[in-house]
Write an enzyme that holds these catalytic residues in place. Structure first.
Site, PDB file in Angstrom:
ATOM      1  N   GLY A  46       0.802  -1.218   0.000  1.00 36.07           N
ATOM      2  CA  GLY A  46       0.000   0.000   0.000  1.00 36.07           C
ATOM      3  C   GLY A  46       0.837   1.270   0.000  1.00 36.07           C
ATOM      4  N   ARG A 331       9.510 -24.384   2.734  1.00 36.90           N
ATOM      5  CA  ARG A 331       8.757 -24.326   3.987  1.00 36.90           C
ATOM      6  C   ARG A 331       7.709 -25.418   4.145  1.00 36.90           C
ATOM      7  NH1 ARG A 331       8.077 -17.765   4.295  1.00 36.90           N
ATOM      8  NH2 ARG A 331      10.278 -17.456   4.797  1.00 36.90           N
TER       9      ARG A 331
HETATM   10  C1  LIG Z   1       7.019 -12.457  11.280  1.00 36.03           C
HETATM   11  C2  LIG Z   1       7.027 -12.375   9.799  1.00 36.03           C
HETATM   12  C3  LIG Z   1       8.222 -12.322   9.100  1.00 36.03           C
HETATM   13  C4  LIG Z   1       8.234 -12.244   7.716  1.00 36.03           C
HETATM   14  N1  LIG Z   1       9.438 -12.210   7.071  1.00 36.03           N
HETATM   15  C5  LIG Z   1       9.455 -12.110   5.727  1.00 36.03           C
HETATM   16  C6  LIG Z   1      10.702 -12.033   5.022  1.00 36.03           C
HETATM   17  O1  LIG Z   1      11.779 -12.061   5.614  1.00 36.03           O
HETATM   18  N2  LIG Z   1      10.663 -11.910   3.675  1.00 36.03           N
HETATM   19  C7  LIG Z   1       9.488 -11.871   2.986  1.00 36.03           C
HETATM   20  O2  LIG Z   1       9.527 -11.731   1.773  1.00 36.03           O
HETATM   21  N3  LIG Z   1       8.306 -11.925   3.629  1.00 36.03           N
HETATM   22  C8  LIG Z   1       8.258 -12.046   4.976  1.00 36.03           C
HETATM   23  N4  LIG Z   1       7.050 -12.112   5.618  1.00 36.03           N
HETATM   24  C9  LIG Z   1       5.804 -11.910   4.865  1.00 36.03           C
HETATM   25  C10 LIG Z   1       5.588 -10.429   4.579  1.00 36.03           C
HETATM   26  O3  LIG Z   1       6.031  -9.674   5.680  1.00 36.03           O
HETATM   27  C11 LIG Z   1       4.146 -10.057   4.315  1.00 36.03           C
HETATM   28  O4  LIG Z   1       3.583 -10.936   3.409  1.00 36.03           O
HETATM   29  C12 LIG Z   1       4.050  -8.661   3.717  1.00 36.03           C
HETATM   30  O5  LIG Z   1       4.760  -7.739   4.504  1.00 36.03           O
HETATM   31  C13 LIG Z   1       2.620  -8.218   3.557  1.00 36.03           C
HETATM   32  O6  LIG Z   1       2.614  -6.882   3.125  1.00 36.03           O
HETATM   33  P1  LIG Z   1       1.282  -6.182   2.660  1.00 36.03           P
HETATM   34  O7  LIG Z   1       1.676  -4.807   2.245  1.00 36.03           O
HETATM   35  O8  LIG Z   1       0.580  -7.019   1.685  1.00 36.03           O
HETATM   36  O9  LIG Z   1       0.344  -6.115   3.954  1.00 36.03           O
HETATM   37  P2  LIG Z   1       0.577  -5.653   5.477  1.00 36.03           P
HETATM   38  O10 LIG Z   1       1.957  -5.228   5.746  1.00 36.03           O
HETATM   39  O11 LIG Z   1      -0.019  -6.714   6.317  1.00 36.03           O
HETATM   40  O12 LIG Z   1      -0.293  -4.343   5.607  1.00 36.03           O
HETATM   41  C14 LIG Z   1      -1.672  -4.353   5.717  1.00 36.03           C
HETATM   42  C15 LIG Z   1      -2.161  -2.934   5.842  1.00 36.03           C
HETATM   43  O13 LIG Z   1      -3.554  -2.917   5.693  1.00 36.03           O
HETATM   44  C16 LIG Z   1      -4.147  -2.162   6.719  1.00 36.03           C
HETATM   45  N5  LIG Z   1      -5.476  -2.742   6.918  1.00 36.03           N
HETATM   46  C17 LIG Z   1      -5.803  -4.036   7.122  1.00 36.03           C
HETATM   47  N6  LIG Z   1      -7.139  -4.177   7.171  1.00 36.03           N
HETATM   48  C18 LIG Z   1      -7.664  -2.950   6.988  1.00 36.03           C
HETATM   49  C19 LIG Z   1      -8.995  -2.448   6.930  1.00 36.03           C
HETATM   50  N7  LIG Z   1     -10.046  -3.238   7.036  1.00 36.03           N
HETATM   51  N8  LIG Z   1      -9.155  -1.116   6.763  1.00 36.03           N
HETATM   52  C20 LIG Z   1      -8.081  -0.285   6.634  1.00 36.03           C
HETATM   53  N9  LIG Z   1      -6.824  -0.717   6.653  1.00 36.03           N
HETATM   54  C21 LIG Z   1      -6.621  -2.029   6.831  1.00 36.03           C
HETATM   55  C22 LIG Z   1      -3.211  -2.250   7.878  1.00 36.03           C
HETATM   56  O14 LIG Z   1      -3.374  -1.131   8.717  1.00 36.03           O
HETATM   57  C23 LIG Z   1      -1.871  -2.253   7.168  1.00 36.03           C
HETATM   58  O15 LIG Z   1      -1.505  -0.922   6.910  1.00 36.03           O
HETATM   59  C24 LIG Z   1       7.033 -12.213   7.008  1.00 36.03           C
HETATM   60  C25 LIG Z   1       5.831 -12.267   7.695  1.00 36.03           C
HETATM   61  C26 LIG Z   1       5.816 -12.390   9.064  1.00 36.03           C
HETATM   62  C27 LIG Z   1       4.524 -12.558   9.772  1.00 36.03           C
END
Ligand SMILES: Cc1cc2nc3c(=O)[nH]c(=O)nc-3n(C[C@H](O)[C@H](O)[C@H](O)COP(=O)(O)OP(=O)(O)OC[C@H]3O[C@@H](n4cnc5c(N)ncnc54)[C@H](O)[C@@H]3O)c2cc1C
Ligand code: FES
Lengths: 639, 257
Positions: A46, A331
């Protein structure tokens, strides 16, 4: 059943994205500011999208549930981000990253998307470095790499154990720059509770202000969901506590198809459960498997402490079963092997639900200081949580829910079947097939946000006829009153269980029957049990306090649990319909003689896209068939 | 089984309850009995909250999300210390084995001019975002980047920049400071970007804009006690403040001439 069209552009795999970029329509620079785009979520996907779209001149409204956009769950990613830079000169290439990802996903991803991801990956690293992301470097000043599971080259870039933090801070800062410049309007502590669809197109959202309880409406020309994954459906997971499925689930109920909901990733190396009070599980990064060796005692029920168990009494089972990938097996495979060992009665620790991850040999070979330089912060994290020192005693680890490959179905342009609704990052189903390789989620989130959506959304805006609408439109009013009614309903039940009670109950069912391994009877039972949980939720939930005027976290949780329950049921249905094993989806009925996943390409080489049909009927299945022209469909082997 | 202890303790809590910014607050007493020593501090509060809800009371509001010390959400002052008594530890990483059976624990929100209370232990730290917005970045649009290895960065510089960039923006430094100053937070960001060649070119404008904004938002001045660095869960060094003062002075002179 309809056939879903992924709208993959023609041409050879290497040319598709380049040609497509040229063929897509453009929005004239001076017209861009006339379009308002709604971005929900400020994780990597985002924030990077919002920053880039505002740089291009669009009017961007950004929403997140957190107090600050920088607190999004992406911040917690530890290990690293992949890119086909081949800086190590070890034979990496765009094609190899593409190949590894398709194979790692067990041939259930769309080839064209994966290839685009691999092509874009080097640009991501360039962009992040230019923003000041402090990646690890060698003494000569060039960037360092490490290896992750499912790959035999070193292509993972990292910033100690805080890669997600550093990448997110980079994207967040780029977005804040646009806030200052006026291109981005930021709405924090807002939860999207509904999507507004007008004339078949996504035209806005209804949110709840989490500080005041006010229900608010926002109109736009396109809606971009980047709200993360649904791993918290298991209650205990490595995800942040607020990670939830509400935004995508609400969009699903408004018509967006849900892709491959049963493809979830159980990460092999997490700190095991210790008690009822437990609120989440902590990941121990996959990077630890570069130097840590995984083992259990050879004999069942061996309760001796690890140092009393000599080498020939230990089973280094990953090295034994997968000699060529060893401890770096992917994994899904590693998690399943841990489960097999525990099921055989060879698990360790007080509950027997754990295996060892041992650094003894690495410390002997490299010295404690090198091990500490590589993994110091992870060791410290482990010690804080368990009170045990991993330099002295092996870590105890066990698999936990971590990531969801499934998500809203999108085409090549990252648009769902609902025109105008675009889905990025973990929230979509797109690039990882049935199993995601380590360090590829960060890559996908930033690829979607920085480099894909800025092009593809322009094409949509330039092609669609989008009449001007405001939040006075009937559809907004109706959606708003739906939201208000739902909130009122949640407040009015006044029963005896908390949202957490019910969430835990759901989590147990999901872990038991829809977790690391599944079978037809178990899945049927899960569907029945989830139905009961749903009934209990709507008849016996207790939400304390008021819906307006103040913060009410219990109300927030309740709304999310309601959606997790319905999604959990769909996951079970999807798992039940997919009569094969692939990647993270392991159906016990479909395995090879040596317990590996047995795919059924003749019947299941497709993406399942589920359509919501109302509360009274189950979802309808639609299929997007997958063709593999560049990577030969083959049984995955890591032996 | 995360830890090996399996024991429980009983505690008395004195928790700050406050409906909202406009209403005054007060301490309330709660019993937290049968708490596993393997639980985290936030899990202890979860247990208390579940009991409150079932007893018909309003649960204690507090911020949290990652629960592994990286998102910067959790806050609260525990027995007089932001994030509690352990060094280099955020509240979510503090475990109950650090407390003794029968202890009384006092829990309050972070208190600072620029962090108004939202409810109970939850405070508004969006002022930090406003400081970042005026200059806490490198001004580079997407798509304008040269090859990542085109400009080598000495490992020591990269490591130092990382140390500053490790700030989680939790605000403990502000809560620990008698003047409610945000110098450690701002110093960390200025340091992170100044230590890398990518961030150098707009360095002067950055430090001036961020410092001015900090003052405008009601954060206090630094009186060099170093309490901020002691409270920091990420060990952000006081050096960052020293460096920033130097850079601020240089930038101010440059601006005048
Ligand atoms: C502990 C951990 C370690 C990881 N390590 C790695 C790694 O080393 N390498 C790798 O590639 N991946 C890793 N991953 C996976 C990766 O971090 C995530 O898949 C990725 O960061 C997801 O990013 P995103 O932008 O899709 O969503 P997110 O970062 O989950 O962001 C979601 C956003 O949506 C907002 N939101 C949610 N619901 C709503 C709603 N209803 N209304 C308004 N806002 C909302 C939240 O506020 C947030 O801003 C890891 C995951 C975990 C759990
Ligand atoms: S909850 Fe994220 S730092 Fe404590």
């Amino acid at each position: 059943m309809a056939i879903l069209d992924g709208k993959v552009p023609p041409g050879s795999i290497e040319e598709k994205w380049t040609n497509h970029k040229f063929n897509m329509k453009l929005v004239n620079p001076s017209n861009k500011r006339k379009f308002t785009l709604i971005v929900v979520g400020t994780g990597l996907a985002g924030s990077s999208a919002a920053a880039t779209l505002a740089e291009l001149g669009y009017n961007v409204k950004v929403f997140c549930i957190h107090e600050s956009p920088r607190r999004a769950h992406s911040i917690a990613a530890q290990g690293g981000i992949n890119a086909a830079k081949n800086y190590q000169n070890d034979g990496d290439s765009v094609h190899r990253l593409f190949y590894d990802t398709v194979k790692g996903g067990d041939f259930r991803a769309r080839e064209a998307n994966v290839h685009r991801l691999a092509e874009i990956s080097p640009n991501i690293i360039d962009q992040c470095v230019a923003q000041g992301v402090p990646f690890a470097r060698e003494y000569g000043g060039t960037l360092s790499n490490r290896s992750f599971g499912g790959a035999q080259v070193s292509r993972t870039f990292y910033a100690r154990g805080q890669t997600g933090q550093q990448l997110l801070i980079g994207a967040y800062q780029a977005m804040m720059r646009q806030v200052e410049a006026g291109g981005v309007q930021l709405y924090t502590r807002r939860e999207m509770l509904e999507l507004v669809v007008i004339d078949g197109a996504a035209r806005g959202i209804v949110t709840r202000n989490l500080r005041t309880g006010e229900i608010e409406s926002h109109a736009g020309d396109g809606v971009i969901l980047a709200t993360g994954g649904y791993g918290n459906v298991f209650y205990l997971s490595t995800n942040a506590k607020q990670s939830n499925a509400t935004a995508i689930w609400r969009a699903h109920k408004k018509g967006a198809y849900f892709g491959n909901p049963c493809f979830t990733q159980i990460h092999p190396t997490c700190i095991p459960v210790s008690g009822d009070y437990q609120s989440k599980l902590t990941l121990m990064s996959e990077s630890l498997r570069n130097d840590g060796r995984v083992w259990v005692p050879k004999s069942k029920g061996d309760k001796r402490s690890p140092e009393q168990i000599s080498d020939d009494e230990r089973d280094y089972y990953l090295e034994r079963v997968y000699p060529s990938f060893g401890n770096l097996a992917p994994r899904d495979v590693s998690s399943r092997q841990a489960k097999f060992r525990v099921d055989e009665g060879r698990g360790v620790g007080p509950s027997g639900q754990a295996v060892y991850l041992d650094f003894r040999d690495a410390i002997k070979r490299l010295g404690e200081h090198v091990v500490s330089e590589r993994y110091g912060n992870l060791f410290q994290m482990y010690e804080k949580i368990t009170g045990e020192n991993p330099y002295k005693v092996p870590m105890r680890i066990y698999p936990a829910s971590h990531y969801t490959m499934g998500g809203l179905w999108v085409d090549y342009n990252l648009m769902s079947n609902l025109p105008g609704l675009h889905v990025l990052g973990e929230a979509n189903f797109s690039d990882h097939g049935a199993n995601r390789l380590g360090a590829s989620a960060l890559m996908q989130g930033l690829s979607d946000g920085y480099f894909v959506i800025p092009y593809t959304i322009g094409h949509y805006l330039a092609s669609a006829a989008l009449p001007k609408i405001t939040t006075d439109h009937e559809a907004f009013k109706a959606t708003r009153s739906d939201v208000e009614a739902r909130v009122a309903k949640l407040m009015s039940i006044k029963g005896s269980c908390t949202a957490d009670d019910i969430h835990k109950e759901l989590g147990h069912i999901m872990w038991e029957y829809v977790g690391m391994s599944r079978n037809s009877d178990g899945l049927k039972l899960a569907i029945e049990k989830i139905g009961k949980v749903k009934e209990r939720f709507w008849n016996d939930l207790r939400v304390p306090g008021e819906a307006t005027g103040t913060v009410n976290e219990e109300l927030e949780k309740a709304g999310r649990v309601a959606d997790f329950i319905e999604l959990g049921e769909l996951m079970a249905r999807d798992a039940l319909h997919r009569d094969e094993s692939c990647g993270g989806h392991f159906r016990e009925e479909y395995q090879t003689p040596d317990n590996e996943a047995q795919r059924d390409d003749a019947n299941f080489c497709y993406v399942a896209g589920w359509e919501w049909k109302g509360d009274a009927r189950p979802q309808e299945l639609h299929k997007e068939s997958l063709t593999f022209e560049n990577v030969k469909l083959a049984t995955r082997s890591y032996k | 089984m995360g830890g090996a202890s399996q024991s429980t303790i009983d505690l008395k809590l004195k928790v700050w309850r406050q409906k909202d910014a406009a209403t005054g607050g007060r301490f309330e007493d709660y019993d937290a009995t049968g708490i596993s020593t393997d639980a985290s501090f936030l899990e202890m509060l979860d247990v208390v909250n579940q009991r409150l809800i079932k007893g018909g009371e309003d649960p204690i509001a507090f911020d949290h999300d990652c629960r592994e010390g990286i998102c910067g959400s959790c806050s609260m002052v525990i027995n007089g210390n932001p994030h509690g008594p352990e060094r280099s530890t955020a509240t979510c990483q503090l475990h109950m084995r650090k407390f003794n059976d029968g202890d009384t624990i006092v829990v309050e929100p972070f208190r600072a001019n620029a962090f108004p209370v939202i409810k109970d232990l939850s405070v508004d730290r969006t002022s930090f975002d406003e400081i970042i917005a005026v200059g806490g970045y490198v001004s580079v649009n997407t798509g304008n980047a040269p090859d990542a290895n085109a400009l080598p960065v000495p490992k020591v510089d990269a490591d130092q920049a990382f140390n500053a960039a490790a700030c989680i923006g939790c605000g403990a430094c502000v809560a620990a400071c008698a003047n409610g100053s945000a110098m450690l937070f701002v110093g960390a960001k200025v340091g992170h970007l100044a230590l890398l060649p990518q961030g150098r070119s707009e360095h002067n404008e950055r430090v001036l804009a961020m410092m001015d904004k900090m003052q405008e938002l009601g954060f206090g001045n630094c009186s060099n006690t170093g309490a901020c660095a002691v409270a920091c869960p990420k060990d952000i060094s006081f050096e960052n403040i020293v460096r920033m003062n130097r850079e601020y002075a240089k930038a101010s002179i440059k601006k005048r001439t």
